[in-house]
Design an enzyme around this catalytic site. Structure first.
Site, short mmCIF file in Angstrom:
data_model
loop_
_atom_site.label_atom_id
_atom_site.label_comp_id
_atom_site.label_asym_id
_atom_site.label_seq_id
_atom_site.Cartn_x
_atom_site.Cartn_y
_atom_site.Cartn_z
N HIS A 123 -8.62 -15.36 45.75
CA HIS A 123 -9.82 -14.86 45.09
C HIS A 123 -9.81 -15.15 43.58
CE1 HIS A 123 -7.63 -11.40 43.36
NE2 HIS A 123 -6.99 -11.36 44.52
N ASP A 124 -10.99 -15.46 43.06
CA ASP A 124 -11.22 -15.65 41.63
C ASP A 124 -10.50 -16.86 41.05
OD1 ASP A 124 -12.79 -13.09 41.16
OD2 ASP A 124 -10.91 -12.25 41.90
N GLY A 141 -4.35 -15.03 43.39
CA GLY A 141 -5.63 -14.72 42.76
C GLY A 141 -5.66 -15.11 41.29
#
Length: 264
Positions: A123-124, A141
């Site tokens: 994520h991100d 992440g």
């Protein structure tokens, strides 16, 4: 013919935006907030969920999972996105997660990337153009990967690490610290082994610029004083070289981590 070709066993939500000439193979599942650009091809058994956008001509192989809930215990179902660029090749069993509210809400993957079997993009993450991740490479992440970086098989990049443009990460390397642009790191825990000179040559870098980069590398990572002080001194000395300046500015910039450095 511009109409998409959808296999009868595929489940495509009526709300999905399907571009011209898209091919969706057997047993694929496409969610309501998905957008597939023109000429995207999903071979079979591909699942695309969430607010996920896939750019034109990207090809996805079986059992890839794109856009499902991020692997973050803080995630509470907020609306976040995954954006994948054009002309990418996403091989079998690749997973790419959307962003989180705490990380800006977006995971972005650039154009012309090659993501080999079993790659994970957490994520991100922000992944640049022309990036290669070999089999089972893993991004935690909030990782940033610059354009043209190459990550070897079974490497693992810790969350919030930055991988500079044109860098090379060796296979089976654990990367806990930032990797400079055009740097080459190897080892169980990544150490800076030098510069990715082969990559620079393949991309047609000029000899004078490469020589300046090599000199700047020696000035920044060897000698007296702190790393920050050496980088500041090199900033002026090598201002005429685009490659050296990029490397120096990366070291001088903000980082959530330390930097991979050579062994003493």
């Amino acid at each position: 013919m511009s109409a998409p070709v959808i296999h009868p066993t595929a489940l495509v939500d009526p709300g999905a935006a399907i571009g011209a000439r898209v091919v969706i193979g057997p047993f694929c599942v496409i969610g309501p907030d998905v957008a597939l650009g023109e000429d995207v091809r999903l071979e079979s058994h591909v699942v695309v969920a969430g607010q996920t956008r896939i750019g034109a001509r990207t090809r996805v192989w079986p059992f890839a999972s794109l856009g499902h809930q991020p692997q973050d215990l803080k995630f509470r179902g907020e609306a976040t996105r995954l954006e994948i660029g054009a002309d990418c090749m996403i091989r079998e069993h690749v997973t790419m997660n959307p962003g989180t509210e705490g990380g800006g809400g977006l995971t972005r993957v650039g154009d012309r990337g090659l993501f080999m079997v079993g790659v994970h993009v957490g994520h991100d993450c922000m992944v640049g153009d022309d990036v290669i991740l070999a089999n089972n490479a893993t991004l935690g992440g909030h990782v940033e990967v610059g354009d043209m970086a190459v990550l070897g098989g079974i490497c693992a990049v810790h969350q919030r690490v930055r991988i500079g443009r044109g860098a090379m990460v060796g296979g089976m390397t654990g990367v806990e610290k930032d990797v400079i642009p055009y740097g080459s790191v190897i080892g169980d825990r990544a150490r800076l082994a030098g510069l990715n000179l082969v990559g620079l040559k393949r991309r047609g870098a000029q000899r004078d610029d490469v020589n300046a980069l090599r000199a700047a590398f020696r000035a920044v990572f060897h000698g007296e004083g702190s790393l920050a002080a050496r980088a500041e001194a090199a900033r002026t000395a090598y201002a005429g070289s685009a490659l050296a300046t990029e490397m120096i500015e990366f070291v001088a910039g903000h980082s959530a981590r330390a930097y991979c450095t050579p062994e003493d």
